[in-house]
Motif scaffolding. Structure first.
Motif, PDB file in Angstrom:
ATOM      1  N   CYS A  83       0.848  -1.188   0.000  1.00  0.00           N
ATOM      2  CA  CYS A  83       0.000   0.000   0.000  1.00  0.00           C
ATOM      3  C   CYS A  83       0.883   1.238   0.000  1.00  0.00           C
ATOM      4  O   CYS A  83       1.801   1.353   0.808  1.00  0.00           O
ATOM      5  CB  CYS A  83      -0.896   0.030   1.236  1.00  0.00           C
ATOM      6  SG  CYS A  83      -2.138  -1.261   1.265  1.00  0.00           S
ATOM      7  N   TYR A  84       0.590   2.137  -0.911  1.00  0.00           N
ATOM      8  CA  TYR A  84       1.349   3.368  -1.060  1.00  0.00           C
ATOM      9  C   TYR A  84       0.487   4.553  -0.637  1.00  0.00           C
ATOM     10  O   TYR A  84      -0.493   4.858  -1.319  1.00  0.00           O
ATOM     11  CB  TYR A  84       1.796   3.545  -2.511  1.00  0.00           C
ATOM     12  CG  TYR A  84       2.693   2.443  -2.994  1.00  0.00           C
ATOM     13  CD1 TYR A  84       4.071   2.573  -2.914  1.00  0.00           C
ATOM     14  CD2 TYR A  84       2.163   1.260  -3.507  1.00  0.00           C
ATOM     15  CE1 TYR A  84       4.913   1.550  -3.353  1.00  0.00           C
ATOM     16  CE2 TYR A  84       2.991   0.237  -3.936  1.00  0.00           C
ATOM     17  CZ  TYR A  84       4.359   0.387  -3.859  1.00  0.00           C
ATOM     18  OH  TYR A  84       5.181  -0.629  -4.282  1.00  0.00           O
ATOM     19  N   PRO A  85       0.818   5.216   0.474  1.00  0.00           N
ATOM     20  CA  PRO A  85       0.023   6.378   0.877  1.00  0.00           C
ATOM     21  C   PRO A  85       0.353   7.581   0.001  1.00  0.00           C
ATOM     22  O   PRO A  85       1.509   7.829  -0.332  1.00  0.00           O
ATOM     23  CB  PRO A  85       0.467   6.623   2.327  1.00  0.00           C
ATOM     24  CG  PRO A  85       1.802   5.999   2.444  1.00  0.00           C
ATOM     25  CD  PRO A  85       1.868   4.887   1.431  1.00  0.00           C
ATOM     26  N   LYS A  86      -0.684   8.290  -0.415  1.00  0.00           N
ATOM     27  CA  LYS A  86      -0.489   9.464  -1.263  1.00  0.00           C
ATOM     28  C   LYS A  86      -1.643  10.432  -1.028  1.00  0.00           C
ATOM     29  O   LYS A  86      -2.808  10.052  -1.166  1.00  0.00           O
ATOM     30  CB  LYS A  86      -0.460   9.024  -2.727  1.00  0.00           C
ATOM     31  CG  LYS A  86       0.043  10.043  -3.685  1.00  0.00           C
ATOM     32  CD  LYS A  86       1.553  10.044  -3.702  1.00  0.00           C
ATOM     33  CE  LYS A  86       2.063  10.751  -4.931  1.00  0.00           C
ATOM     34  NZ  LYS A  86       3.474  10.935  -4.904  1.00  0.00           N
ATOM     35  N   ALA A  87      -1.321  11.671  -0.662  1.00  0.00           N
ATOM     36  CA  ALA A  87      -2.351  12.688  -0.466  1.00  0.00           C
ATOM     37  C   ALA A  87      -2.908  13.107  -1.819  1.00  0.00           C
ATOM     38  O   ALA A  87      -2.166  13.237  -2.791  1.00  0.00           O
ATOM     39  CB  ALA A  87      -1.763  13.883   0.268  1.00  0.00           C
ATOM     40  N   THR A  88      -4.193  13.292  -1.868  1.00  0.00           N
ATOM     41  CA  THR A  88      -4.845  13.706  -3.109  1.00  0.00           C
ATOM     42  C   THR A  88      -6.145  14.426  -2.781  1.00  0.00           C
ATOM     43  O   THR A  88      -6.571  14.451  -1.632  1.00  0.00           O
ATOM     44  CB  THR A  88      -5.090  12.496  -4.036  1.00  0.00           C
ATOM     45  OG1 THR A  88      -5.483  12.956  -5.312  1.00  0.00           O
ATOM     46  CG2 THR A  88      -6.114  11.555  -3.472  1.00  0.00           C
ATOM     47  N   SER A  89      -6.757  15.007  -3.772  1.00  0.00           N
ATOM     48  CA  SER A  89      -8.048  15.669  -3.604  1.00  0.00           C
ATOM     49  C   SER A  89      -9.096  14.938  -4.424  1.00  0.00           C
ATOM     50  O   SER A  89      -8.800  14.436  -5.507  1.00  0.00           O
ATOM     51  CB  SER A  89      -7.974  17.124  -4.079  1.00  0.00           C
ATOM     52  OG  SER A  89      -7.114  17.856  -3.250  1.00  0.00           O
ATOM     53  N   ILE A  90     -10.299  14.884  -3.875  1.00  0.00           N
ATOM     54  CA  ILE A  90     -11.411  14.271  -4.595  1.00  0.00           C
ATOM     55  C   ILE A  90     -12.569  15.260  -4.662  1.00  0.00           C
ATOM     56  O   ILE A  90     -12.696  16.159  -3.832  1.00  0.00           O
ATOM     57  CB  ILE A  90     -11.866  12.950  -3.941  1.00  0.00           C
ATOM     58  CG1 ILE A  90     -12.323  13.180  -2.497  1.00  0.00           C
ATOM     59  CG2 ILE A  90     -10.768  11.892  -4.020  1.00  0.00           C
ATOM     60  CD1 ILE A  90     -12.976  11.972  -1.847  1.00  0.00           C
ATOM     61  N   TYR A  91     -13.401  15.088  -5.674  1.00  0.00           N
ATOM     62  CA  TYR A  91     -14.567  15.937  -5.888  1.00  0.00           C
ATOM     63  C   TYR A  91     -15.794  15.042  -5.951  1.00  0.00           C
ATOM     64  O   TYR A  91     -15.726  13.919  -6.449  1.00  0.00           O
ATOM     65  CB  TYR A  91     -14.431  16.703  -7.204  1.00  0.00           C
ATOM     66  CG  TYR A  91     -13.230  17.630  -7.219  1.00  0.00           C
ATOM     67  CD1 TYR A  91     -13.374  18.981  -6.920  1.00  0.00           C
ATOM     68  CD2 TYR A  91     -11.965  17.139  -7.509  1.00  0.00           C
ATOM     69  CE1 TYR A  91     -12.269  19.818  -6.916  1.00  0.00           C
ATOM     70  CE2 TYR A  91     -10.852  17.975  -7.509  1.00  0.00           C
ATOM     71  CZ  TYR A  91     -11.013  19.310  -7.209  1.00  0.00           C
ATOM     72  OH  TYR A  91      -9.921  20.144  -7.200  1.00  0.00           O
ATOM     73  N   GLY A  92     -16.904  15.542  -5.422  1.00  0.00           N
ATOM     74  CA  GLY A  92     -18.108  14.720  -5.418  1.00  0.00           C
ATOM     75  C   GLY A  92     -19.357  15.563  -5.299  1.00  0.00           C
ATOM     76  O   GLY A  92     -19.328  16.785  -5.467  1.00  0.00           O
ATOM     77  N   PRO A  93     -20.459  14.925  -4.966  1.00  0.00           N
ATOM     78  CA  PRO A  93     -21.764  15.598  -4.957  1.00  0.00           C
ATOM     79  C   PRO A  93     -21.974  16.569  -3.799  1.00  0.00           C
ATOM     80  O   PRO A  93     -23.030  17.169  -3.685  1.00  0.00           O
ATOM     81  CB  PRO A  93     -22.754  14.427  -4.888  1.00  0.00           C
ATOM     82  CG  PRO A  93     -22.001  13.347  -4.209  1.00  0.00           C
ATOM     83  CD  PRO A  93     -20.572  13.511  -4.667  1.00  0.00           C
ATOM     84  N   TRP A  94     -21.001  16.743  -2.929  1.00  0.00           N
ATOM     85  CA  TRP A  94     -21.142  17.631  -1.775  1.00  0.00           C
ATOM     86  C   TRP A  94     -20.923  19.106  -2.120  1.00  0.00           C
ATOM     87  O   TRP A  94     -21.113  19.966  -1.294  1.00  0.00           O
ATOM     88  CB  TRP A  94     -20.195  17.222  -0.655  1.00  0.00           C
ATOM     89  CG  TRP A  94     -18.784  17.094  -1.133  1.00  0.00           C
ATOM     90  CD1 TRP A  94     -17.873  18.103  -1.305  1.00  0.00           C
ATOM     91  CD2 TRP A  94     -18.132  15.899  -1.521  1.00  0.00           C
ATOM     92  NE1 TRP A  94     -16.690  17.610  -1.780  1.00  0.00           N
ATOM     93  CE2 TRP A  94     -16.812  16.244  -1.921  1.00  0.00           C
ATOM     94  CE3 TRP A  94     -18.515  14.557  -1.567  1.00  0.00           C
ATOM     95  CZ2 TRP A  94     -15.889  15.304  -2.361  1.00  0.00           C
ATOM     96  CZ3 TRP A  94     -17.586  13.631  -2.001  1.00  0.00           C
ATOM     97  CH2 TRP A  94     -16.297  14.006  -2.394  1.00  0.00           C
ATOM     98  N   GLY A  95     -20.485  19.422  -3.340  1.00  0.00           N
ATOM     99  CA  GLY A  95     -20.261  20.810  -3.733  1.00  0.00           C
ATOM    100  C   GLY A  95     -19.018  20.949  -4.580  1.00  0.00           C
ATOM    101  O   GLY A  95     -18.406  19.967  -4.986  1.00  0.00           O
TER     102      GLY A  95
END
Length: 140
Positions: A83-95
């Motif tokens: 498992c490789y930890p990596k910070a990222t951003s996600i977008y979804g139905p919350w705004g």
């Protein structure tokens, strides 16, 4: 959606599992992307986990990432993988605003995308599961 501070998402069938409806969210890694990924929202998972193959398709650079010495407890005893930890951003139905969190990218095709508590649940005032109505409710 009930109001701007509450997002209601109907349960859907989750990929590669039985036909039961589950609490899932469709997310994107870039708001302009056409491709979205269906993720199980799992209150029992401490961390979020995705298959490494998705990260590679998204051209995330893992060359400088060291794998965790041990997989998370939710996976231990079930499969051997890195498992490789990596910070990222996600977008979804919350705004329009992204949610930034650390994702564990697992080198296993047996993994389905899961959004866990750390980094996701704490972005909302409440994350509620209505089994009777088969709805996931995110309250800001």
């Amino acid at each position: 959606m009930a109001n701007s501070r509450e997002v209601i998402i109907k349960y859907e069938s989750y990929p590669n599992t039985d036909s039961l409806k589950r609490p899932t969210i469709k997310i994107k890694f870039n708001p302009q992307d056409k491709q979205s990924f269906s993720c199980l929202v799992d209150s029992g998972a401490d961390c979020s986990i995705f298959p490494l193959s998705i990260g590679e398709k998204l051209e995330i650079d893992f060359s400088e990432s060291d794998p965790l010495e041990r997989p998370p407890q939710q996976m231990s005893g079930k499969m051997e993988c890195k498992c490789y930890p990596k910070a990222t951003s996600i977008y979804g139905p919350w705004g329009k605003e992204p949610v930034s969190l650390e994702i564990l990218w697992a080198d296993s095709n047996e993994i389905n995308p899961v959004l866990g508590r750390k980094g996701f649940f704490d972005k909302f005032r409440e994350v509620c599961f209505s089994e009777q109505r088969k709805e996931l409710i995110l309250r800001k």
